[in-house]
Design an enzyme around this catalytic site. Structure first.
Site, PDB file in Angstrom:
ATOM      1  N   ARG A 198       3.212  -2.957  -6.272  1.00 51.62           N
ATOM      2  CA  ARG A 198       3.686  -3.141  -7.639  1.00 51.62           C
ATOM      3  C   ARG A 198       4.247  -1.813  -8.131  1.00 51.62           C
ATOM      4  O   ARG A 198       3.850  -0.747  -7.664  1.00 51.62           O
ATOM      5  CB  ARG A 198       2.537  -3.601  -8.544  1.00 51.62           C
ATOM      6  CG  ARG A 198       1.914  -4.925  -8.113  1.00 51.62           C
ATOM      7  CD  ARG A 198       0.715  -5.275  -8.990  1.00 51.62           C
ATOM      8  NE  ARG A 198       0.112  -6.549  -8.585  1.00 51.62           N
ATOM      9  CZ  ARG A 198      -0.836  -6.661  -7.671  1.00 51.62           C
ATOM     10  NH1 ARG A 198      -1.304  -5.572  -7.046  1.00 51.62           N
ATOM     11  NH2 ARG A 198      -1.333  -7.848  -7.344  1.00 51.62           N
ATOM     12  N   HIS A 272       9.410  -6.352 -10.459  1.00 47.90           N
ATOM     13  CA  HIS A 272       8.558  -7.144  -9.557  1.00 47.90           C
ATOM     14  C   HIS A 272       9.369  -7.797  -8.449  1.00 47.90           C
ATOM     15  O   HIS A 272       8.803  -8.238  -7.444  1.00 47.90           O
ATOM     16  CB  HIS A 272       7.806  -8.201 -10.349  1.00 47.90           C
ATOM     17  CG  HIS A 272       6.445  -8.504  -9.791  1.00 47.90           C
ATOM     18  ND1 HIS A 272       5.431  -7.567  -9.723  1.00 47.90           N
ATOM     19  CD2 HIS A 272       5.929  -9.643  -9.249  1.00 47.90           C
ATOM     20  CE1 HIS A 272       4.362  -8.111  -9.176  1.00 47.90           C
ATOM     21  NE2 HIS A 272       4.635  -9.369  -8.871  1.00 47.90           N
ATOM     22  N   HIS A 298      -3.693  -9.406  -2.316  1.00 50.75           N
ATOM     23  CA  HIS A 298      -4.017 -10.643  -3.013  1.00 50.75           C
ATOM     24  C   HIS A 298      -5.481 -11.008  -2.789  1.00 50.75           C
ATOM     25  O   HIS A 298      -5.975 -10.941  -1.664  1.00 50.75           O
ATOM     26  CB  HIS A 298      -3.136 -11.796  -2.527  1.00 50.75           C
ATOM     27  CG  HIS A 298      -1.734 -11.726  -3.035  1.00 50.75           C
ATOM     28  ND1 HIS A 298      -0.674 -12.370  -2.429  1.00 50.75           N
ATOM     29  CD2 HIS A 298      -1.207 -11.089  -4.124  1.00 50.75           C
ATOM     30  CE1 HIS A 298       0.437 -12.135  -3.113  1.00 50.75           C
ATOM     31  NE2 HIS A 298       0.142 -11.368  -4.138  1.00 50.75           N
TER      32      HIS A 298
END
Length: 332
Positions: A198, A272, A298
Site C-alpha cells: 500500500r 491503490h 491479506h
C-alpha cells in the site's frame, strides 16, 4: 395489603419490594404466605440479582464515548471512526441506545440511499455501529442485545479491479518525472509496483528496513509486520535515494493528481491501483495465489481470490469439460 385471603380459603401473596420486580404466589396457610413475603423482601436486599436493574437510558452518542474509551483508542483509525460514529448518531437523532431498533436504522439507511449515498459507505457505517454494541456487550458495559444484529448489509455489485498494463506503467512514470516536483513520488510508486505494498506502507520505509534483498513493512493495516523480497537493483536504488534525498515525505496527493492527468481510473481509485497492478501481473505471470496472499498481507484468502481469475489456467476446465466439447461439427 400484600397478603389476602381468597374465597377458596388459600392465601395470596402479591408483593413488589422494588418497583419493577413483582412476586405473586398462593399458599395454604397465612404463615406460609407471611414467611414467603419476608423471604422475598430480604432477598431483594441481600442479593442484587433479585433487584430490578434501572433501565439503561444512555444515548447512542454516550455509547460511542464509552466504546472510544474502552476499545476505540486501540485502533489505528480510532479517532476517524469515532467522528464518523458521532455523525451517524446525530443523523439517527441520537436516540436512547437501548431503544434503537432495526426498523429505525433501516429507515435511516433508506433515506440516505434515496439521497444518493454510496452503498459501500452505508455498509461500513452499519459494520462500525454494530461493532460498538458488540464490543460493549462483550465488555459488560451494556446488558441488552445488539439492536442491529439482524440488519443485513446491502448486496452490492462487485467492482471490477483496475490494473495498469505495461504501456500505462511507462506513461505513468513519464508523467511523474515531468510533473512531480519531489523525487520521492517515483521511488514510492516503484516500491508499490515491485512489492504490492500500500502507498502508506511504502512511504514509511526507512533504510534499516531495506536489507538482505528484502523490504520490511511495519504499521500495516493488518497490524502484522511482513517482508517482501526485492531485486538487487531496487535495493541499491532505494538506499541511494535515502542517502541523496532523505526519508520519504508525504507525497500521495502529488501521485494522485499526476495519475489522473494521464490514465482514466474509476472513481475512488488512485494510488491503490499500483497494488492491484502488482497482484494482477503476479497472477497473469503464473504466480501462486497462496504466495500472493502472504505478499499482500491479506488476513484471509477470500480477499486475495479477487485476483485468481487472472491466472492463465484459472477455470480452464470450463473449456475442457463443457458439454459442447467435441461437437464442433454441428457448425461446419
Amino acid at each position: 395489603m400484600s397478603i389476602t385471603k381468597l374465597d377458596d380459603g388459600r392465601w395470596f401473596v402479591d408483593v413488589e419490594p422494588i418497583k419493577g420486580k413483582r412476586f405473586r404466589k398462593r399458599f395454604k396457610t397465612k404463615g406460609e404466605a407471611q414467611r414467603y413475603e419476608a423471604t422475598v423482601r430480604q432477598k431483594c436486599i441481600d442479593n442484587p440479582v433479585w433487584s430490578a436493574k434501572p433501565k439503561d437510558r444512555r444515548r447512542l452518542s454516550e455509547l460511542v464515548d464509552r466504546w472510544a474509551i474502552l476499545h476505540g483508542h486501540t485502533l489505528a483509525d480510532g479517532e476517524n471512526r469515532k467522528r464518523l460514529l458521532y455523525m451517524v448518531a446525530k443523523d439517527l437523532g441520537d436516540p436512547v441506545a437501548s431503544q434503537l431498533t432495526a426498523h429505525h436504522y433501516a429507515e435511516y439507511r433508506t433515506r440516505l440511499l434515496a439521497a444518493g449515498a454510496n452503498g459501500k459507505t452505508l455498509n461500513n457505517r452499519l459494520g462500525y455501529l454494530r461493532a460498538v454494541f458488540n464490543e460493549l456487550l462483550q465488555l459488560g458495559d451494556i446488558d441488552f442485545a445488539n439492536p442491529l444484529q439482524r440488519v443485513k448489509p446491502l448486496k452490492l455489485q462487485e467492482r471490477e479491479l483496475t490494473w495498469l498494463n505495461e504501456g500505462q506503467i511507462r506513461t505513468l512514470f513519464e508523467a511523474i518525472r515531468n510533473r512531480c516536483k519531489t523525487p520521492h513520488v517515483e521511488m514510492v510508486a516503484r516500491v508499490c509496483l515491485s512489492t504490492g505494498a500500500r502507498w502508506g506502507e511504502a512511504e514509511s520505509l526507512v533504510p534499516a528496513r531495506v536489507r538482505a534483498g528484502c523490504v520490511t513493512f511495519v504499521n500495516t493495516k493488518s497490524k502484522r509486520t511482513r517482508s517482501v523480497p526485492i531485486d538487487g537493483e531496487l535495493e541499491s536504488a532505494l538506499l541511494q535515494h535515502f542517502q541523496d534525498h532523505g526519508l520519504f515525505s508525504n507525497c500521495r496527493n502529488s501521485f494522485d493528481q499526476t495519475i489522473k492527468t494521464c490514465i482514466a481510473l474509476p472513481a475512488g481509485q488512485a494510488s491503490h491501483v499500483l497494488r492491484h497492478t502488482f497482484a494482477s501481473h503476479f497472477m497473469m505471470n503464473g504466480g501462486n495465489i497462496l504466495t500472493l496472499q502472504k505478499i499482500l498481507g491479506h488476513g484471509s484468502l477470500a480477499m486475495t481470490m479477487r485476483y485468481a481469475h487472472l491466472s492463465p489456467d484459472h477455470l480452464q476446465d470450463a473449456v475442457r469439460l463443457n458439454p459442447m466439447r467435441g461437437l464442433d461439427t454441428l457448425w461446419q
